[in-house]
Design a protein around this motif. Structure first.
Motif, mmCIF file in Angstrom:
data_model
loop_
_atom_site.group_PDB
_atom_site.id
_atom_site.type_symbol
_atom_site.label_atom_id
_atom_site.label_comp_id
_atom_site.label_asym_id
_atom_site.label_seq_id
_atom_site.Cartn_x
_atom_site.Cartn_y
_atom_site.Cartn_z
ATOM 1 N N ALA A 32 0.610 0.288 9.135
ATOM 2 C CA ALA A 32 1.249 0.316 7.361
ATOM 3 C C ALA A 32 2.175 1.018 7.133
ATOM 4 O O ALA A 32 3.390 0.958 6.853
ATOM 5 C CB ALA A 32 0.685 1.208 6.503
ATOM 6 N N ARG A 33 2.578 2.178 8.394
ATOM 7 C CA ARG A 33 4.041 2.667 8.574
ATOM 8 C C ARG A 33 4.989 1.500 8.781
ATOM 9 O O ARG A 33 6.036 1.815 8.319
ATOM 10 C CB ARG A 33 4.276 3.798 9.455
ATOM 11 C CG ARG A 33 2.765 4.638 9.814
ATOM 12 C CD ARG A 33 3.029 6.011 8.169
ATOM 13 N NE ARG A 33 1.869 6.667 8.074
ATOM 14 C CZ ARG A 33 2.353 7.501 6.980
ATOM 15 N NH1 ARG A 33 3.297 7.291 6.364
ATOM 16 N NH2 ARG A 33 1.533 8.054 6.988
ATOM 17 N N TYR A 34 3.878 0.177 9.414
ATOM 18 C CA TYR A 34 5.776 -0.352 9.232
ATOM 19 C C TYR A 34 5.628 -1.765 8.738
ATOM 20 O O TYR A 34 6.676 -2.482 9.136
ATOM 21 C CB TYR A 34 4.926 -1.187 10.788
ATOM 22 C CG TYR A 34 5.294 -0.422 12.030
ATOM 23 C CD1 TYR A 34 6.749 -0.047 12.941
ATOM 24 C CD2 TYR A 34 4.276 0.439 12.806
ATOM 25 C CE1 TYR A 34 7.007 1.068 13.666
ATOM 26 C CE2 TYR A 34 4.363 1.872 13.631
ATOM 27 C CZ TYR A 34 5.449 1.416 13.842
ATOM 28 O OH TYR A 34 5.735 2.686 15.210
ATOM 29 N N LEU A 35 4.496 -2.118 7.392
ATOM 30 C CA LEU A 35 4.266 -3.131 6.516
ATOM 31 C C LEU A 35 4.494 -1.803 5.522
ATOM 32 O O LEU A 35 3.695 -1.804 4.196
ATOM 33 C CB LEU A 35 3.016 -3.294 6.932
ATOM 34 C CG LEU A 35 3.103 -4.432 7.735
ATOM 35 C CD1 LEU A 35 1.930 -5.228 8.172
ATOM 36 C CD2 LEU A 35 4.178 -5.334 7.804
ATOM 37 N N ARG A 36 5.967 -1.196 4.824
ATOM 38 C CA ARG A 36 5.741 -0.541 3.554
ATOM 39 C C ARG A 36 5.620 -1.398 2.567
ATOM 40 O O ARG A 36 5.825 -0.658 1.711
ATOM 41 C CB ARG A 36 7.171 0.703 3.900
ATOM 42 C CG ARG A 36 7.210 1.547 4.622
ATOM 43 C CD ARG A 36 7.991 1.964 4.793
ATOM 44 N NE ARG A 36 8.274 3.099 5.824
ATOM 45 C CZ ARG A 36 7.562 4.100 6.183
ATOM 46 N NH1 ARG A 36 7.168 4.208 5.087
ATOM 47 N NH2 ARG A 36 8.111 5.105 6.871
ATOM 48 N N LEU A 42 -4.587 -3.016 0.460
ATOM 49 C CA LEU A 42 -5.281 -4.683 0.577
ATOM 50 C C LEU A 42 -5.079 -4.410 2.338
ATOM 51 O O LEU A 42 -5.421 -5.901 2.329
ATOM 52 C CB LEU A 42 -3.407 -4.884 0.209
ATOM 53 C CG LEU A 42 -3.338 -4.914 -2.142
ATOM 54 C CD1 LEU A 42 -2.299 -5.616 -2.574
ATOM 55 C CD2 LEU A 42 -4.725 -5.741 -1.997
ATOM 56 N N ILE A 43 -4.117 -3.935 2.648
ATOM 57 C CA ILE A 43 -3.572 -4.537 4.360
ATOM 58 C C ILE A 43 -5.178 -4.405 4.640
ATOM 59 O O ILE A 43 -6.152 -4.696 6.108
ATOM 60 C CB ILE A 43 -3.296 -2.899 5.022
ATOM 61 C CG1 ILE A 43 -1.969 -4.308 5.091
ATOM 62 C CG2 ILE A 43 -3.245 -3.686 6.853
ATOM 63 C CD1 ILE A 43 -0.563 -2.977 5.183
ATOM 64 N N PHE A 297 -11.929 0.874 1.946
ATOM 65 C CA PHE A 297 -11.576 -0.114 2.170
ATOM 66 C C PHE A 297 -11.899 -1.656 2.966
ATOM 67 O O PHE A 297 -12.162 -2.801 2.402
ATOM 68 C CB PHE A 297 -10.036 -0.574 1.650
ATOM 69 C CG PHE A 297 -9.256 0.213 0.351
ATOM 70 C CD1 PHE A 297 -9.747 0.099 -1.041
ATOM 71 C CD2 PHE A 297 -9.223 1.811 0.820
ATOM 72 C CE1 PHE A 297 -9.747 0.435 -1.977
ATOM 73 C CE2 PHE A 297 -8.345 2.164 -0.818
ATOM 74 C CZ PHE A 297 -8.776 1.557 -2.342
ATOM 75 N N LEU A 298 -12.741 -1.141 4.064
ATOM 76 C CA LEU A 298 -12.518 -1.708 5.368
ATOM 77 C C LEU A 298 -13.986 -2.403 4.493
ATOM 78 O O LEU A 298 -14.277 -3.547 5.055
ATOM 79 C CB LEU A 298 -12.679 -1.140 6.325
ATOM 80 C CG LEU A 298 -10.805 -0.675 7.119
ATOM 81 C CD1 LEU A 298 -10.995 -0.175 8.417
ATOM 82 C CD2 LEU A 298 -10.772 -2.169 7.455
ATOM 83 N N THR A 414 -7.338 -6.348 -9.588
ATOM 84 C CA THR A 414 -6.710 -5.501 -10.046
ATOM 85 C C THR A 414 -6.129 -4.890 -9.297
ATOM 86 O O THR A 414 -4.848 -4.333 -9.459
ATOM 87 C CB THR A 414 -7.609 -4.687 -10.455
ATOM 88 O OG1 THR A 414 -8.311 -4.427 -9.662
ATOM 89 C CG2 THR A 414 -8.439 -4.984 -11.995
ATOM 90 N N LEU A 415 -6.045 -5.055 -7.983
ATOM 91 C CA LEU A 415 -5.865 -4.348 -7.005
ATOM 92 C C LEU A 415 -4.926 -4.483 -6.674
ATOM 93 O O LEU A 415 -2.982 -4.487 -6.365
ATOM 94 C CB LEU A 415 -6.380 -4.694 -5.802
ATOM 95 C CG LEU A 415 -7.168 -3.021 -5.173
ATOM 96 C CD1 LEU A 415 -8.654 -3.580 -4.440
ATOM 97 C CD2 LEU A 415 -6.683 -2.765 -5.154
#
Length: 583
Positions: A32-36, A42-43, A297-298, A414-415
């Motif tokens: 997630a640090r690379y897909l800000r 959601l990831i 979430f997973l 909703t997410l």
């Protein structure tokens, strides 16, 4: 070779699954640090769905009771521990109106709407679905709204709502399912049950929290910070104990975990001298929250393909119909939330603003942002999957698979809507200026610095030796000068309080502040050099590992303090009109 018994094999499979989920949660946190641009939940949901989509993919049987026991109590305990109690109790009216009133409003309004849109679904089952999707999810709300610029007090209202509305939603679900199973319903019984579940859960959590605090105080009063690690371990187990005791006696284990967190935080206010325990507690809860958030979430994503695939396959060419129903339910859910916020909560928010409890007045844009923040999450899925499979006579529970699909799709919608819509709405809110919490933090730092200077001025040196007295006075002078530099950086530049700042021109004050910033940055660089030298000494075998850990630990503590002071100093320099220096 002797085969393991079935129970042992099952236990090993469960352990392996939990370890794998925790590993994937950590990896997605790094990704997630690379897909800000994409929110982390959601990831994680997408990865879970991808892993379980193939026929030979990772398939996990979702046990709602086990899930609620393992993952929800520590996260809600941590939220109750961290939430600012002053704001929480100052905003109790809007929080309770959302946590109780909105849930009832949603169950009734959405239940009738679902039954009207889906006539094949009995009214009691429609009420059960409405109850399942009525509570917001504390984990999802904080994960999506963090770092988006949501006004602080509004965020406190959302956190308080999501901490308390699980009990009301799950009680409503319980009575809707009971009405489906028995065909009978009583408002009086429902009211009594809710009071028992909610108040009993709060009482259990509060009692266990205070009992733990008293036991910890008794132990640490004798042994000090030596037992810090054991106390932190017991603290980590406390939310599970609160949840299990609450569920065992028939009250809300979720509220018990929340109340235990709030109570423990109050007890922590008297433990200022236990540094090691405090640092370990912060570190362990940061790790627990990161690991368990990812796992939730997973696991949610791992359930998606089977739930969605089963429903869409059964619908065949009419696959769009259940998807359209889920979208309609989501929009109706958000619409009911907007109506309740406008008609039922807006007045209490205005009164909170007039009392000073909320800096930002309620506005249509803020109401819309609060509506979009009504995100559903893992508790909704657990509630849906907890609906029984069969009626007492052995017949299938009516429309259960449809209910589970609609609840799951509502979580997703909703997410997505919150992730896309919240940044757009919050960007249009007027700037709120300096947050109250930051201003209070700066004032507290100022008060602490001034108190330290006053203490040194009043403290008479316990010596008559002139040389010793001169050394003490010189040391006090240097330390006082350092505190005055910190005061210069922290005070409001428009209202200087120190004689030096009042006598100087704004340019001189700005230059002096920049010099102090540069000094702090040089100190930070010097700490890095010290640490690298210590590691070089260990690599050259001139010190051992124990000495390395002790020395590096000291430097780490110093760097944490210096980095925080530097961040506050840079912000103060920015408020003063000077451009912060770069590191």
């Amino acid at each position: 070779m002797r085969r393991r018994p079935w129970s042992a094999s099952f236990a090993m499979h469960t352990v392996e699954t939990v370890l794998l989920v925790l590993l994937l949660g950590a990896m997605t946190g790094i990704a997630a640090r690379y897909l800000r641009a994409i929110p982390l939940p959601l990831i994680q949901i997408a990865l879970g769905a991808a892993l379980s989509w193939p026929q030979q993919g990772l398939h996990i049987a979702f046990d709602p009771e086990l899930f609620l026991l393992l993952f929800i109590p520590p996260l809600l305990f941590a939220d109750g521990w961290r939430i600012p109690k002053r704001e929480f109790f100052a905003l109790y009216r809007p929080i309770l109106r959302l946590a109780l009133g909105l849930v009832l409003f949603t169950v009734l309004g959405l239940g009738y709407l679902i039954h009207w849109v889906i006539p094949a679904m009995p009214l009691t089952v429609a009420f059960a679905l409405a109850a399942v999707v009525s509570p917001t999810d504390a984990v999802a709300v904080s994960a999506i709204t963090r770092n988006l610029g949501m006004p602080a007090k509004t965020m406190h209202v959302l956190e308080g709502e999501s901490l308390l509305n699980d009990a009301s939603g799950l009680v409503a679900l319980k009575f809707a399912v009971a009405a489906t199973l028995t065909g009978a319903f009583s408002w009086a019984d429902a009211g009594k049950e809710f009071l028992w579940v909610a108040l009993g859960g709060l009482a259990v959590g509060t009692g266990l929290g205070w009992a733990f605090a008293l036991g910890r105080e008794t132990v640490t009063r004798r042994v000090g910070d030596v037992a810090a690690t054991q106390m932190v371990l017991l603290l980590v187990l406390l939310p599970f104990a609160a949840y299990l005791v609450g569920e065992h006696i028939g009250v809300s284990g979720i509220l018990a975990a929340v109340a235990a967190g709030v109570t423990t935080n109050f007890a922590d206010l008297r433990r200022g001298e236990f540094v090691a325990e405090r640092m370990q507690t912060e570190g362990i809860w940061t790790m627990v929250e990161a690991a368990f958030n990812g796992a939730i979430f997973l696991l949610l994503g791992l359930q998606l393909p089977s739930i969605v695939g089963t429903t869409l396959a059964a619908a065949g060419e009419d696959w769009w119909q259940p998807v359209g129903e889920a979208l309609l339910i989501t929009l109706a859910l958000l619409g009911l939330r907007f109506i309740w916020l406008t008609l039922g909560v807006r007045g209490s928010l205005w009164r909170a603003h007039e009392r000073g409890s909320m800096a930002e007045p309620p506005s249509p844009l803020l109401t819309l942002a609060t509506t979009l923040a009504g995100i559903r999450g893992a508790v909704t899925l657990a509630g849906a999957l907890s609906v029984p499979l069969l009626l007492p006579g052995g017949d299938p529970f009516p429309a259960r698979d449809h209910l589970v699909f609609l609840a799951t799709a509502t979580i997703l919608f909703t997410l997505v809507i919150g992730s896309v819509g919240l940044p757009l709405v919050l960007r249009r809110l007027p700037p709120a200026g300096e947050p109250l919490a930051l201003r209070e933090e700066r004032n507290a730092r100022l008060a602490a610095c001034k108190a330290a200077i006053a203490h040194m001025a009043k403290k008479a040196p316990a010596t008559t030796d002139p040389e010793r007295l001169a050394q003490i006075q010189e040391a006090v002078g240097r330390l006082t000068q350092d505190y005055r530099k910190r005061i210069d950086l922290l005070e409001d530049p428009a209202q200087p309080t120190t004689p030096e700042a009042q006598a100087e021109s704004p340019d001189a004050v700005r230059q002096r502040r920049q010099r102090y910033l540069l000094e702090m940055e040089l100190r930070l660089n010097a700490l890095h050099v010290e640490r690298n030298t210590l590691y070089a000494e260990r690599q050259a075998h001139r010190i051992n590992d124990e000495s390395l850990r002790a020395l590096v630990g000291e430097l780490d503590l110093a760097e944490i303090s210096l980095r925080k002071r530097l961040a506050v100093a840079r912000q103060a320099a920015g408020l003063a009109g000077g451009a912060p220096t770069s590191h």
